[in-house]
Enzyme design. Structure first.
Site, PDB file in Angstrom:
ATOM      1  CG  MET A   1     -52.654 -27.681 -94.281  1.00 21.23           C
ATOM      2  SD  MET A   1     -52.885 -26.092 -95.058  1.00 21.23           S
ATOM      3  CE  MET A   1     -51.276 -25.366 -94.803  1.00 21.23           C
ATOM      4  CE  LYS A   2     -46.312 -30.085 -97.247  1.00 19.79           C
ATOM      5  NZ  LYS A   2     -46.609 -28.800 -96.571  1.00 19.79           N
ATOM      6  CB  ILE A   3     -50.330 -36.861 -98.755  1.00 16.65           C
ATOM      7  CG1 ILE A   3     -50.476 -35.857 -99.909  1.00 16.65           C
ATOM      8  CG2 ILE A   3     -51.115 -38.145 -99.023  1.00 16.65           C
ATOM      9  CD1 ILE A   3     -49.914 -36.348-101.238  1.00 16.65           C
TER      10      ILE A   3
ATOM     11  CG  ASP B   1     -47.407 -29.092 -92.818  1.00 13.05           C
ATOM     12  OD1 ASP B   1     -48.446 -29.498 -93.376  1.00 13.05           O
ATOM     13  OD2 ASP B   1     -46.721 -28.166 -93.281  1.00 13.05           O
TER      14      ASP B   1
END
Ligand code: PLP
Length: 399
Positions: A183-185, A181
């Site tokens: 906001m992930k890396i 998603d």
């Protein structure tokens, strides 16, 4: 002055070029690029391509896992109170009871003892995450689960590049779930991946993720069999539609190639935070990684006296540094409220602040954060009449 974000994706021309190709192909849905991304991700994990299944998001993967493991009414599933809420929702949605275990307030991960305390005759599964990408007590927990014959699900959303002794987090238990998603890396907009130790479970997951329909390609059938009615299908399970698509997958394959560079930069920033903050009285930095563990450095967190934490977050926010705390303890959420306390989780939730950590932070952003945290602590703990917050419980992590 702009805000320094706590999380932020890195996407650019290479991802755009991949999306442009998908547009030109005219095939946006699940197709060849999804297959390629699944194979790429399986290789990254060191597992067979038949073991991984792409899904629309990690939450959906958690819901599918609970269904595939047969979790149902009357069952219990043990998970740390410091968990992503979707993990508990996935359990409760099956009519089962989430049973929360405590965590070590330094790592925010549970120990094997924390998990063992909550296992019982009704335990149907255990779900753990790797806080901030730190693998935690994973080997001991996996061993405990194997001994008790309880399947282990690793919510590996924080741990896309984390390893224990060369083995990828998410492959030590029975099921691993990842999130891509925003906001992930590794970011694809929305998206997720499942990995199963048992390829048969992966096959059932593929079916459940596609409305429960037996997988068949209309085109292929029409070509192979002159008599085929390619529009007919068989339903073998009452599945939802949890599949991903080729737009997300095309971005995912590019991001996966860039992942080592992302993690290298994140490690560099975490090390600079360690240098700049671990010698400050009143602050505690994340404990060093045990030998053989690698982190994805998804979170960098500091602990401070509970009496200054909220004021610190507000002060940093007012000065352009966005911080947060993940994940609010679920045993204190009204829907899941349990009698009894989990002192480690409660303590961590009062003392911890996640600082900005993403690969797009500049060196000067990092120095700004360090300077603001140090100045904030000095200002907030300065003697001022009767209400002097104590920092005595927080000697510097590295004197
Ligand atoms: C982000 C996150 C999720 C949810 O992922 P989605 O793909 O947004 O559903 C699950 N677990 C953890 C630990 C996360 O950080």
């Amino acid at each position: 002055m702009g805000m320094i974000n706590v999380f932020q994706p890195t996407l650019g021309e290479a991802e755009l070029a991949a999306v442009r190709e998908v547009f030109a192909s005219g095939w946006l849905g699940r197709g060849p690029r999804t297959k390629v991304f699944e194979a790429d991700f399986a290789e990254h994990l060191g597992v067979g391509a038949e073991q991984v299944v792409s899904v629309s998001c990690c939450t959906e993967g958690l819901f599918l896992s609970m269904e595939l493991l047969g979790v149902g009414p009357g069952d219990e599933v043990v998970l740390p109170s410091i968990s992503f809420v979707g993990a508990a929702n996935a359990i409760a949605a099956r009519g089962a009871r989430p049973v929360f275990c405590d965590v070590d307030p330094a790592t925010l991960n549970p120990t094997a003892d924390h998990v063992a305390e909550k296992l019982g005759p009704r335990t149907k599964a255990v779900v753990v995450l790797h806080y901030g990408g730190y693998p935690g007590d994973l080997v001991a927990i996996a061993e405990l689960c194997r001994e008790r014959g309880v399947p282990l699900v690793e919510d590996s959303a924080c741990a896309v590049a984390s390893q224990v002794d060369g083995r990828a987090c998410g492959t030590l238990g029975d099921v691993g779930v990842w999130s891509f998603d925003a906001m992930k890396i590794l970011v694809t907009g929305d998206g997720g991946m499942l990995c199963f130790r048992d390829p048969e479970l992966a096959e059932r997951a593929r079916k459940l993720a596609s409305l429960g329909m037996a997988q068949s390609s209309g085109f292929a059938n029409a070509t192979a069999d002159a008599e085929a009615r390619w529009w007919e299908f068989e339903v073998t399970a009452f599945g939802r539609r949890s599949i991903s698509n080729d737009v997300a997958a095309s971005i995912g394959s590019v991001q996966l190639r860039r992942l080592p560079e992302f993690v290298r930069r994140r490690r560099e920033i975490a090390e600079r935070y360690d240098q700049g903050l671990s010698t400050v009285d009143g602050l505690r930095c994340p404990p060093p990684l045990p030998a053989g563990h690698t982190s994805s450095y998804y979170f960098y967190w500091v602990r401070m006296d509970a009496s200054v934490r909220d004021a610190m977050a507000r002060r940093l926010y007012d000065r352009g540094v966005y911080t947060t705390f993940r994940y609010a303890p679920l045993h204190l959420v009204s829907a899941y409220g349990h009698e009894g306390s989990l002192p480690g989780a409660e303590r961590a939730a009062e003392e911890t602040l996640c600082l900005p950590l993403h690969q797009a932070l500049s060196d000067s952003d990092v120095e700004t954060v360090i300077g603001e945290v140090r100045a904030g602590l000095a200002a907030l703990t300065a003697p001022s009449g009767s209400s002097v917050p104590t920092v005595s419980s927080f000697p510097a992590s590295r004197p």
